[in-house]
Design an enzyme around this catalytic site. Structure first.
Site, short mmCIF file in Angstrom:
data_model
loop_
_atom_site.label_atom_id
_atom_site.label_comp_id
_atom_site.label_asym_id
_atom_site.label_seq_id
_atom_site.Cartn_x
_atom_site.Cartn_y
_atom_site.Cartn_z
N ASP A 131 0.83 -1.20 0.00
CA ASP A 131 0.00 0.00 0.00
C ASP A 131 0.87 1.27 0.00
OD1 ASP A 131 -2.68 0.56 -0.05
OD2 ASP A 131 -3.06 0.02 2.03
N GLU B 128 -5.19 7.56 -0.32
CA GLU B 128 -5.79 6.93 0.86
C GLU B 128 -4.81 6.88 2.03
OE1 GLU B 128 -7.16 2.86 0.49
OE2 GLU B 128 -8.41 3.11 2.27
N ASP C 239 -6.16 5.27 -4.92
CA ASP C 239 -6.20 4.17 -3.97
C ASP C 239 -5.05 3.25 -4.35
OD1 ASP C 239 -6.71 2.20 -2.17
OD2 ASP C 239 -8.89 2.21 -2.47
N ILE D 248 -3.83 0.52 -3.04
CA ILE D 248 -4.33 -0.87 -3.13
C ILE D 248 -5.77 -0.84 -2.67
CG2 ILE D 248 -4.29 -3.22 -2.28
CD1 ILE D 248 -1.45 -3.28 -2.20
N ASP D 249 -6.66 -0.98 -3.63
CA ASP D 249 -8.08 -1.09 -3.32
C ASP D 249 -8.37 -2.58 -3.19
OD1 ASP D 249 -10.78 -0.38 -3.06
OD2 ASP D 249 -11.11 -0.70 -5.20
N THR E 214 -7.87 -4.48 -0.05
CA THR E 214 -6.72 -5.04 0.71
C THR E 214 -6.98 -6.49 1.12
OG1 THR E 214 -7.65 -4.00 2.68
CG2 THR E 214 -5.88 -2.83 1.59
N HIS F 218 -19.38 -4.47 3.43
CA HIS F 218 -19.23 -3.34 2.49
C HIS F 218 -20.45 -3.14 1.60
CE1 HIS F 218 -14.56 -3.84 2.74
NE2 HIS F 218 -15.11 -3.41 3.87
N SER G 66 -12.55 -5.15 -4.61
CA SER G 66 -11.95 -4.00 -5.30
C SER G 66 -12.74 -3.49 -6.50
CB SER G 66 -10.52 -4.32 -5.75
OG SER G 66 -10.51 -4.99 -7.00
N LYS H 186 -14.51 -4.96 -9.98
CA LYS H 186 -15.94 -5.10 -10.31
C LYS H 186 -16.34 -4.15 -11.44
CE LYS H 186 -17.15 -4.76 -5.77
NZ LYS H 186 -15.92 -5.08 -5.02
N ARG I 47 -23.60 -1.91 -5.03
CA ARG I 47 -23.01 -1.61 -3.71
C ARG I 47 -24.13 -1.03 -2.87
NH1 ARG I 47 -17.66 -1.78 -2.68
NH2 ARG I 47 -16.96 -0.79 -0.77
N ASP J 176 -12.29 4.95 -3.85
CA ASP J 176 -12.85 3.62 -4.09
C ASP J 176 -13.71 3.57 -5.36
OD1 ASP J 176 -11.74 2.31 -1.91
OD2 ASP J 176 -13.40 2.81 -0.57
P1 AMP Z 1 -14.64 -3.92 -1.81
O1 AMP Z 1 -13.32 -4.53 -2.17
O2 AMP Z 1 -15.48 -3.59 -2.98
O3 AMP Z 1 -15.36 -4.69 -0.75
O4 AMP Z 1 -14.32 -2.49 -1.21
C1 AMP Z 1 -13.21 -2.20 -0.44
C2 AMP Z 1 -13.41 -0.83 0.13
O5 AMP Z 1 -14.54 -0.79 0.95
C3 AMP Z 1 -12.28 -0.35 1.02
O6 AMP Z 1 -11.32 0.34 0.27
C4 AMP Z 1 -12.99 0.58 2.02
O7 AMP Z 1 -12.67 1.93 1.78
C5 AMP Z 1 -14.46 0.37 1.75
N1 AMP Z 1 -15.32 0.21 2.92
C6 AMP Z 1 -14.96 0.10 4.22
N2 AMP Z 1 -16.06 0.04 5.02
C7 AMP Z 1 -17.14 0.11 4.22
C8 AMP Z 1 -18.56 0.10 4.44
N3 AMP Z 1 -19.08 -0.02 5.67
N4 AMP Z 1 -19.37 0.21 3.37
C9 AMP Z 1 -18.87 0.32 2.13
N5 AMP Z 1 -17.53 0.33 1.85
C10 AMP Z 1 -16.67 0.23 2.88
MG MG Z 2 -10.18 1.06 -1.37
#
Ligand code: AMP
Ligand code: MG
Length: 323
Positions: free
Chosen positions: A39, A62, A116, A118-119, A121, A209, A233, A236, A250, A263
């Protein structure tokens, strides 16, 4: 855009090198240090290149190097520096921190980058999907995007190969090319599917998320037959852009969380320039003029366009996100 593309490729190289070193026992021990190294290293490399090209452009990244200055963080900083130095020979730890902090802008301006490094993680740690996401925002609109997906092959089922890179320019389109190897850019287009029953949608692996339960209710309502594709990430967005899925949902888990601009910014342009549409769950455009969060939006719906209104209507009818 060549420098932006080059910087994401360089960061991709660093991330893959770090991931290759992860020992299988680390996951069991819940050791998050590999993702921390990658990161910070990724942010340092990309911010350094951006600063060289555009010294006055703010970058809302980030990560923040402050945590690396803690007394017990010296070994971590040394690991980050070692990886960055493989690609930027001669760099020292102090410069690495300085480069990371180029990404420390917080406030909205009429021209800035968002990164970002690393989106996804969690995906990085499990060897799944993750992304390196860089976008240029002009007057609150995403103007250019580079999205590196180191573990995404030419199709979802294919071997990850050299990874995939997506480049989008507002008004000009989206292209895909290998992240690391040779290869000409090819234009990317969304799926032409118009019947909701035949769509496939993507959602987060992490139920925290995005509500998997609400997505399942939506699928039942619209008679969607295919099982959702769960990916970490902004990969998608890439999968929707190249027509392997018709939607990325989402769906908010609560009333409080606000999506972070890094993100979504790159992914949004990758989809819209491939012919898709992206809004929040109420049908509003994502507003990138509110600082580091999408303060005015809740949730995200990204589609191939023809099925967009049906998805929004079903979300409204089912009261998704209302409480
Ligand atoms: P994903 O890989 O699509 O699940 O998204 C990862 C991202 O979700 C991370 O970079 C976070 O910034 C974000 N994230 C953290 N908490 C939440 C939440 N409660 N709702 C939506 N996104 C979140
Ligand atoms: Mg991210």
């Amino acid at each position: 855009m060549g420098f932006a593309l080059g910087s994401v490729r360089q960061a991709g190289r660093l991330c893959r090198a770090v991931q290759a070193e992860i020992d299988p026992g680390a996951l069991a021990k819940k050791d998050r240090s590999p993702v921390t190294v990658a990161d910070f290293g990724s942010q340092a490399l990309i911010c350094r290149t951006l600063r060289e090209a555009f010294p006055d452009d703010p970058i809302i990244g980030e990560e923040d190097a402050a945590v690396l200055h803690g007394p017990d963080q010296a070994p971590m900083l040394a690991r980050v520096t070692e990886h960055v130095a493989k690609l930027r020979p001669g760099v020292d730890s102090e410069q690495v921190c300085e480069w990371i902090d180029y990404g420390g802008a917080k406030d909205y301006t009429s021209r800035f980058w968002t990164l970002d490094p690393i989106d996804g993680t969690k995906g990085f740690l499990r060897g799944g999907q993750y992304a390196i996401a860089l976008a240029l925002i002009l007057d609150g609109q995403v103007a250019a995007a580079v999205l590196g997906c180191p573990n995404l092959g030419p199709t979802l089922d294919a071997d990850r190969g050299d990874g995939s890179l997506f480049v989008a320019l507002k008004g000009h389109g989206t292209w895909s090319l290998p992240l690391l190897g040779e290869g000409e850019p090819v234009p990317v287009k969304v799926s032409g599917q118009t019947d909701c029953a035949f769509i496939r949608f993507c959602e987060s692996v992490e139920a925290a998320h995005s509500s998997h339960g609400d997505a399942a209710r939506l699928a039942t309502e619209l008679k969607i037959q295919a099982a959702p594709a769960r990916l970490d990430s902004q990969a998608k967005y890439a999968v929707v852009a190249r027509g392997e899925a018709e939607a990325y949902l989402r769906l908010p888990r609560d009333q409080v969380y606000r999506e972070k601009i890094w993100d979504h910014a790159a992914g949004v342009l990758v989809v819209t320039e491939a012919g898709g549409r992206v809004t929040d769950i109420a049908g509003g455009d994502l507003d990138f003029s509110q600082g580091h969060q999408l303060e005015k939006n809740r949730g995200v719906v990204a589609t191939n366009t023809p099925v967009h209104d049906s998805l929004l209507k079903a979300i409204g009818d089912l009261g998704i996100g209302a409480s």
